[in-house]
Design a protein around this motif. Sequence first.
Motif, mmCIF file in Angstrom:
data_model
loop_
_atom_site.group_PDB
_atom_site.id
_atom_site.type_symbol
_atom_site.label_atom_id
_atom_site.label_comp_id
_atom_site.label_asym_id
_atom_site.label_seq_id
_atom_site.Cartn_x
_atom_site.Cartn_y
_atom_site.Cartn_z
ATOM 1 N N GLU A 116 16.395 34.922 -43.482
ATOM 2 C CA GLU A 116 17.145 34.708 -44.839
ATOM 3 C C GLU A 116 16.642 33.296 -44.993
ATOM 4 O O GLU A 116 16.717 33.127 -46.286
ATOM 5 N N GLN A 117 16.446 32.083 -44.287
ATOM 6 C CA GLN A 117 16.055 30.828 -44.553
ATOM 7 C C GLN A 117 14.622 30.913 -45.307
ATOM 8 O O GLN A 117 14.350 30.201 -46.413
ATOM 9 N N ARG A 118 13.856 31.901 -44.831
ATOM 10 C CA ARG A 118 12.632 32.206 -45.744
ATOM 11 C C ARG A 118 12.455 32.442 -46.994
ATOM 12 O O ARG A 118 11.751 31.909 -47.955
ATOM 13 N N VAL A 119 13.207 33.601 -47.138
ATOM 14 C CA VAL A 119 13.450 34.070 -48.583
ATOM 15 C C VAL A 119 14.214 32.814 -49.372
ATOM 16 O O VAL A 119 13.857 32.892 -50.508
ATOM 17 N N GLU A 120 15.068 32.367 -49.032
ATOM 18 C CA GLU A 120 15.876 31.223 -49.650
ATOM 19 C C GLU A 120 14.863 30.253 -49.996
ATOM 20 O O GLU A 120 14.982 29.686 -51.241
ATOM 21 N N LYS A 121 14.123 29.686 -49.399
ATOM 22 C CA LYS A 121 12.930 28.806 -49.470
ATOM 23 C C LYS A 121 12.187 29.199 -50.533
ATOM 24 O O LYS A 121 11.637 28.426 -51.518
ATOM 25 N N SER A 122 11.301 30.320 -50.497
ATOM 26 C CA SER A 122 10.699 31.114 -51.229
ATOM 27 C C SER A 122 11.090 31.037 -52.957
ATOM 28 O O SER A 122 10.796 30.648 -53.827
ATOM 29 N N ILE A 123 12.540 31.413 -52.803
ATOM 30 C CA ILE A 123 13.132 31.559 -54.026
ATOM 31 C C ILE A 123 13.355 30.127 -54.664
ATOM 32 O O ILE A 123 13.246 29.925 -55.889
ATOM 33 N N ASP A 124 13.585 29.225 -53.960
ATOM 34 C CA ASP A 124 13.906 27.800 -54.439
ATOM 35 C C ASP A 124 12.557 27.116 -54.901
ATOM 36 O O ASP A 124 12.466 26.507 -55.921
#
Length: 73
Positions: A2-10
């Motif tokens: 989930e953190q990886r997806v959040e970082k890529s979206i950011d």
Amino acid sequence: MEQRVEKSIDHVLESASSLLYFFNIGLGIMLVILGIFLFLSGKRIKGKTAKTNTGLICAVIGIVAIISGAIQI
């Protein structure tokens, strides 16, 4: 995960934000030009105050958009 997806979206949103500021400035310039055109064409014809007022409103919104985009850069 989930953190990886959040970082890529950011990351995508941060890279797109600078382009939006330039789009804001470009849109403001187009609104100012449209506003001046409507204002001047409304002044030539007597009784067309709606066209003149619309031109003034477009020009003011365009100037605000240019200033906003310039400050945010």
